[in-house]
Design a protein around this motif. Structure first.
Motif, PDB file in Angstrom:
ATOM      1  N   TYR A  31       0.892  -1.307   0.153  1.00 17.61           N
ATOM      2  CA  TYR A  31      -0.128  -0.080  -0.109  1.00 17.61           C
ATOM      3  C   TYR A  31       0.742   1.255   0.007  1.00 17.61           C
ATOM      4  CZ  TYR A  31      -3.515   3.469   1.422  1.00 17.61           C
ATOM      5  OH  TYR A  31      -4.288   4.470   1.463  1.00 17.61           O
ATOM      6  N   TYR A  68     -14.051   3.573  -0.064  1.00 19.60           N
ATOM      7  CA  TYR A  68     -12.845   2.859   0.588  1.00 19.60           C
ATOM      8  C   TYR A  68     -11.885   2.035  -0.190  1.00 19.60           C
ATOM      9  CZ  TYR A  68     -16.306   4.305   4.390  1.00 19.60           C
ATOM     10  OH  TYR A  68     -17.125   4.981   5.098  1.00 19.60           O
ATOM     11  N   THR A  69     -12.407   1.826  -1.289  1.00 19.59           N
ATOM     12  CA  THR A  69     -11.440   0.782  -1.964  1.00 19.59           C
ATOM     13  C   THR A  69     -11.279   1.307  -3.545  1.00 19.59           C
ATOM     14  OG1 THR A  69     -13.333  -0.438  -2.968  1.00 19.59           O
ATOM     15  CG2 THR A  69     -12.168  -1.335  -0.914  1.00 19.59           C
ATOM     16  N   ARG A  93      -6.657  -4.864  -5.511  1.00 19.75           N
ATOM     17  CA  ARG A  93      -7.740  -4.167  -4.800  1.00 19.75           C
ATOM     18  C   ARG A  93      -7.066  -3.403  -3.622  1.00 19.75           C
ATOM     19  NH1 ARG A  93     -12.971  -3.319  -5.805  1.00 19.75           N
ATOM     20  NH2 ARG A  93     -13.304  -5.499  -6.155  1.00 19.75           N
ATOM     21  N   TYR A  95      -7.148  -1.137  -0.470  1.00 15.92           N
ATOM     22  CA  TYR A  95      -8.231  -0.750   0.830  1.00 15.92           C
ATOM     23  C   TYR A  95      -7.688   0.332   1.356  1.00 15.92           C
ATOM     24  CZ  TYR A  95     -10.218  -5.502   0.115  1.00 15.92           C
ATOM     25  OH  TYR A  95     -10.828  -6.405  -0.449  1.00 15.92           O
ATOM     26  N   HIS A  96      -8.277   1.734   1.112  1.00 11.84           N
ATOM     27  CA  HIS A  96      -7.709   2.849   1.627  1.00 11.84           C
ATOM     28  C   HIS A  96      -7.938   2.828   3.454  1.00 11.84           C
ATOM     29  CE1 HIS A  96      -6.908   4.205  -2.176  1.00 11.84           C
ATOM     30  NE2 HIS A  96      -8.150   4.004  -2.640  1.00 11.84           N
ATOM     31  N   ASP A  97      -9.121   2.495   3.763  1.00 11.63           N
ATOM     32  CA  ASP A  97      -9.430   2.739   5.118  1.00 11.63           C
ATOM     33  C   ASP A  97      -8.203   1.632   5.855  1.00 11.63           C
ATOM     34  OD1 ASP A  97     -10.435   0.247   4.225  1.00 11.63           O
ATOM     35  OD2 ASP A  97     -12.479   0.142   5.409  1.00 11.63           O
ATOM     36  N   SER A  98      -7.810   0.345   5.608  1.00 13.80           N
ATOM     37  CA  SER A  98      -6.964  -0.373   6.231  1.00 13.80           C
ATOM     38  C   SER A  98      -5.840  -0.205   5.740  1.00 13.80           C
ATOM     39  CB  SER A  98      -7.392  -1.794   6.107  1.00 13.80           C
ATOM     40  OG  SER A  98      -7.362  -2.331   4.943  1.00 13.80           O
ATOM     41  N   ASP A 102      -4.503  -6.091  -1.636  1.00 17.99           N
ATOM     42  CA  ASP A 102      -5.010  -7.235  -1.782  1.00 17.99           C
ATOM     43  C   ASP A 102      -4.781  -7.704  -3.256  1.00 17.99           C
ATOM     44  OD1 ASP A 102      -5.866  -9.815  -1.463  1.00 17.99           O
ATOM     45  OD2 ASP A 102      -7.967  -9.569  -1.702  1.00 17.99           O
TER      46      ASP A 102
END
Length: 163
Positions: A31, A68-69, A93, A95-98, A102
């Motif tokens: 990320y 969120y993604t 994929r 995931y901006h929140d976590s 993936d």
């Protein structure tokens, strides 16, 4: 440019067994690296191309944006007798929140990664994420960027919006 940080040693990568924690660490590192390439990833749309004076052009296609993604396709295209050949070719994929990435699909010819189907093992996830981490770090090191607003960006390469 920030050097990738890995909380493990090279020896443990080669001799140790992957754990859920190391896979999550790689997902978080991926990320951070992807956001170095595209700091405004959650705002991008369409297909973008990072062109350097040296090396291959890097293609980034935004397939889907949600609150969120982000679903992205990242690849190089090599010339081939029957057209362009993508390699490595990744569907990710984000995931901006976590703050994790993936790997939905990864096709490449450099390393022998077996096709994993719908439910990869822990070791397969670790290998896939490790490959992605090394590739993203290489792209950052080369100077690729999908940040048209950055000062360094305009001096060293161009970005095209393809679609």
């Amino acid at each position: 440019m920030r050097t990738p940080y890995y909380p493990w040693s090279l020896k443990s990568l080669l001799t140790g067994r992957p754990t859920v924690g190391t896979v999550l660490d790689l997902s978080e590192e991926n990320y951070r690296l992807l956001l170095q390439l595209a700091p405004e990833l959650s705002l991008l749309q369409g297909t973008l191309l990072s062109c350097l004076d040296h090396g291959m052009d890097l293609h980034l296609e935004i397939h889907e944006q949600t609150p969120y993604t982000t679903l992205v396709h990242l690849t190089y295209y090599f010339p081939h007798a029957v057209g362009k050949y993508p390699d490595p070719d990744a569907l990710l994929r984000v995931y901006h929140d976590s703050r994790q990435v993936d790997v939905m699909d990864l096709r490449q010819s450099a390393l022998p990664l077996r096709r994993w189907g719908g439910n990869p093992t822990l070791e397969q996830r670790w290998r896939i994420n490790l490959f992605l981490s090394k590739w993203l770090a290489y792209c950052v090191f080369q100077g690729h960027s999908f940040n048209p607003g950055g000062a360094e960006f305009s001096r060293h390469h161009s970005l095209e919006v393809v679609s």
